[in-house]
Design an enzyme around this catalytic site. Sequence first.
Site, PDB file in Angstrom:
ATOM      1  N   CYS A   2       1.065  -1.263  -0.347  1.00  6.05           N
ATOM      2  CA  CYS A   2      -0.019   0.056   0.296  1.00  6.05           C
ATOM      3  C   CYS A   2       0.422   1.007   0.105  1.00  6.05           C
ATOM      4  CB  CYS A   2      -0.804   0.054   1.571  1.00  6.05           C
ATOM      5  SG  CYS A   2      -1.816  -1.049   1.398  1.00  6.05           S
ATOM      6  N   ARG A  28       1.510   1.012  -6.517  1.00  2.00           N
ATOM      7  CA  ARG A  28       1.342   0.520  -4.819  1.00  2.00           C
ATOM      8  C   ARG A  28       0.009  -0.308  -4.477  1.00  2.00           C
ATOM      9  NH1 ARG A  28       6.804   1.419  -2.381  1.00  2.00           N
ATOM     10  NH2 ARG A  28       4.909  -0.147   0.047  1.00  2.00           N
ATOM     11  N   TRP A  75      -4.080  -1.226  -1.453  1.00  2.00           N
ATOM     12  CA  TRP A  75      -3.570  -3.032  -2.334  1.00  2.00           C
ATOM     13  C   TRP A  75      -4.302  -4.485  -1.275  1.00  2.00           C
ATOM     14  CZ3 TRP A  75      -3.541  -3.253  -6.901  1.00  2.00           C
ATOM     15  CH2 TRP A  75      -3.842  -4.794  -7.407  1.00  2.00           C
ATOM     16  N   ASN A 101       1.427  -0.023   5.476  1.00  2.00           N
ATOM     17  CA  ASN A 101       1.303  -0.238   4.778  1.00  2.00           C
ATOM     18  C   ASN A 101       1.786  -1.703   5.606  1.00  2.00           C
ATOM     19  OD1 ASN A 101       2.460  -1.149   2.169  1.00  2.00           O
ATOM     20  ND2 ASN A 101       4.387   0.155   2.653  1.00  2.00           N
ATOM     21  N   GLY A 102       1.831  -3.414   5.366  1.00  2.00           N
ATOM     22  CA  GLY A 102       2.667  -4.286   5.393  1.00  2.00           C
ATOM     23  C   GLY A 102       1.854  -5.445   5.843  1.00  2.00           C
ATOM     24  N   GLU A 481       9.234 -20.543 -18.848  1.00  2.00           N
ATOM     25  CA  GLU A 481       8.820 -19.351 -18.423  1.00  2.00           C
ATOM     26  C   GLU A 481       9.487 -18.572 -18.854  1.00  2.00           C
ATOM     27  OE1 GLU A 481       5.927 -17.473 -17.583  1.00  2.00           O
ATOM     28  OE2 GLU A 481       7.832 -15.996 -16.337  1.00  2.00           O
ATOM     29  N   LYS A 485       9.647 -15.238 -21.155  1.00  2.00           N
ATOM     30  CA  LYS A 485       9.400 -13.380 -20.903  1.00  2.00           C
ATOM     31  C   LYS A 485      10.881 -13.728 -21.684  1.00  2.00           C
ATOM     32  CE  LYS A 485       7.312 -12.665 -18.593  1.00  2.00           C
ATOM     33  NZ  LYS A 485       6.367 -13.493 -17.388  1.00  2.00           N
ATOM     34  N   GLU A 488       8.985 -12.508 -25.462  1.00  2.00           N
ATOM     35  CA  GLU A 488       7.398 -11.771 -25.472  1.00  2.00           C
ATOM     36  C   GLU A 488       7.967 -10.324 -24.920  1.00  2.00           C
ATOM     37  OE1 GLU A 488       4.265 -11.291 -21.859  1.00  2.00           O
ATOM     38  OE2 GLU A 488       6.215 -12.372 -20.442  1.00  2.00           O
ATOM     39  N   HIS A 504      12.872 -35.847 -29.788  1.00  2.00           N
ATOM     40  CA  HIS A 504      12.092 -36.554 -30.607  1.00  2.00           C
ATOM     41  C   HIS A 504      11.510 -35.565 -31.664  1.00  2.00           C
ATOM     42  CE1 HIS A 504      11.211 -40.088 -28.225  1.00  2.00           C
ATOM     43  NE2 HIS A 504      11.242 -39.244 -26.844  1.00  2.00           N
ATOM     44  N   LYS A 604      -1.467  -5.652 -19.930  1.00  2.00           N
ATOM     45  CA  LYS A 604      -1.410  -6.824 -19.054  1.00  2.00           C
ATOM     46  C   LYS A 604      -2.772  -8.005 -18.067  1.00  2.00           C
ATOM     47  CE  LYS A 604       1.043  -6.680 -14.781  1.00  2.00           C
ATOM     48  NZ  LYS A 604       2.601  -7.919 -15.247  1.00  2.00           N
TER      49      LYS A 604
HETATM   50  C1  F6R Z   1       3.658 -13.017 -19.331  1.00  2.00           C
HETATM   51  C2  F6R Z   1       2.218 -12.850 -18.350  1.00  2.00           C
HETATM   52  C3  F6R Z   1       1.173 -13.939 -19.511  1.00  2.00           C
HETATM   53  C4  F6R Z   1      -0.561 -13.482 -17.883  1.00  2.00           C
HETATM   54  C5  F6R Z   1      -1.751 -14.214 -18.367  1.00  2.00           C
HETATM   55  C6  F6R Z   1      -2.226 -14.413 -17.522  1.00  2.00           C
HETATM   56  O1  F6R Z   1       4.328 -12.508 -18.633  1.00  2.00           O
HETATM   57  O2  F6R Z   1       2.023 -11.726 -17.816  1.00  2.00           O
HETATM   58  O3  F6R Z   1       1.273 -14.429 -20.186  1.00  2.00           O
HETATM   59  O4  F6R Z   1       0.785 -14.437 -17.186  1.00  2.00           O
HETATM   60  O5  F6R Z   1      -2.295 -12.969 -19.264  1.00  2.00           O
HETATM   61  O6  F6R Z   1      -2.331 -13.362 -16.942  1.00  2.00           O
HETATM   62  P1  F6R Z   1      -3.390 -13.190 -15.456  1.00  2.00           P
HETATM   63  O7  F6R Z   1      -2.446 -13.949 -14.260  1.00  2.00           O
HETATM   64  O8  F6R Z   1      -3.567 -12.245 -14.923  1.00  2.00           O
HETATM   65  O9  F6R Z   1      -4.173 -14.523 -15.142  1.00  2.00           O
END
Ligand code: F6R
Length: 609
Positions: A2, A28, A75, A101-102, A481, A485, A488, A504, A604
């Site tokens: 927060c 935050r 948050w 905050n905490g 993963e 990263k 993307e 394979h 996002k």
């Molecule tokens: C990759 C990334 C996306 C999310 C995906 C799911 O870096 O951020 O692949 O992981 O869109 O999003 P959430 O977790 O919000 O359902």
Amino acid sequence: MCGIFGCILKEGKAAPLIHASLKRLEYRGYDSVGVATIQDGEIYLKKDKGKIDDVHRLLNLDDLPGNLGIGHTRWATHGAPLKVNAHPHTDCTGNIVVVHNGIIENFSELKLELENSGHVFVSKTDTEVIAHLIEENLGKNAELTLADAVLETVKRLDGSYAIAVISTKEPDKVICARNESPLVLGVSDNGVYFASDIPAFLPVTNKAVFIEDGELISLSATGYEIKKIKDSSVVKRKPKVIAWTPEMAVKQGYPHFMLKEIHEQPATLRNTLRMQEHYLDLISTFLDRATEVFMVACGTSYHACLAASYMFSKLAFLPTYPVYASEFIEQHGKSVNIDSTILAVSQSGETADTLAAVTCAQQRAATVLGLTNAIGSTLTRVSRVYIGQQSGPEIGVAATKTFTSQLSVLAQLALRLSKKRGKISQDEMDYIEARLEELPDMVETIIQTQEEKVKQLAKKYKDAKLFFFLGRGISTATAYEGRLKLMEIAYIPSIAFPAGESKHGPISLIEQGFPVVFICAKDGTRKTLVSNIMEMKARGASIIAIVEEDDEEIKALSDDYIEVPKGIPEVMSPIPFAIPLQLLAYYMTLEKGQNPDTPRNLAKSVTVK
Ligand code: F6R
């Protein structure tokens, strides 16, 4: 996570400045907001759920009298984002007002104790105990100053906090204290300020005093006094001049949110170790009773589920099915039923595919459990039980800190279930739990010691046209993963496979100098992994290994390697091993001249199917 801010001004009203400063702390947290001021010995308080702009439109946050006040942007961690849970919180009389905050770990015990002494609680937050505890201390000894009462109070708190307290008892003071949550003071000719972060006060002053853990501060119009909480000794600390531009300050001096969020992981992992036991217990009880468990998620969250399927299997002997949420309805929509349990994992709690899978499961009477970073999100509303991962907002589009937090929560759930089922020995359990506690420090070490090396690696491989990521066992999830990263944000085509699968088919792509990243956790798969490395080497691949620091054999086989600390239990290896991969993606993106925070075509939160 927060944001808190407050000030004592020599001239001018505090409320408009608090409002403007909270706006700069909105990164935050932004699910509720509140401001409290004092004038002529009277408290004025406004708060509500919602984003700052919405609450301001409704309540006019600038319209509170007085030159002294405190504010909070939230948050949610304990209690849903509702007005009653928004900060500031007060004691029974309304004369003691607190922002925090905490996470207070022992709040349930303290709350019970205070309720038994007659205190009446109105919220579900951990913070409210602080106000009542100060009231209790002042009630027992009216001679205490406000600072002394806060001092006695914080001595009883376990967990993390940055708090600020105002009271009609001493209406010209603000008392703050810090333990493991950020707190910084600002000083100008017109007054003193405190905040979670420098950008909050940067437009009014660039003179900052950094507060350390275990310190208590009394702010007044004449300045500030810092004391050690443990022995009340006075600490002398002068302000430092901050040379940041406001743009840099929002990212705490980091060039991008993604790098800031990678560096935040020791702190966010510490937060996940402060989960509410009650929810871990509840979810593991549901999992224990489940006949079949589907873990549904997208993208990075799916990789956390894939890793978790190994954790649940190895620690608790529970078979689970990780499923891409977008495939769930086609794959399992007809068979899911009243005996099925769905653990939906979504950072945002709003991903359309994940919610569609959940709706389908619910219509067929399955039990839905949730893991999310956004309390109040749709996922929390549709889940029978949910748990918040407490990572704070993530601004960079690529998930980093929220991935490692998901893994930590899922590992804790698997351990909890294992305990219930008695599936592993006490010694093994103790060993894993102790390592889990050490993880935040391990991650800190990796960032400190390996970041420069990863940067050089990115320079070396910046022109590679294609990358391979390979791992075996739980490291398959880490490899996926790492691939996601890099792909993307750096736009480098990448392939990930369980290392055993590579021969394979995918191995036909290998040519001289082709970079292959191996995730080399020291677990039961290591011996075969060495064979896979040899196969790739024999075909001219450049081997980049992520290895434990004492793994000399694999280092000798590699063209390049990045080290992580030794002694990591297999079930939690994706957490430390993911860090170099996040850094690799970040620095490759910089080498390509792109902005890692805003990759093209991506959002996002993906709210369309
Ligand atoms: C990759 C990334 C996306 C999310 C995906 C799911 O870096 O951020 O692949 O992981 O869109 O999003 P959430 O977790 O919000 O359902």
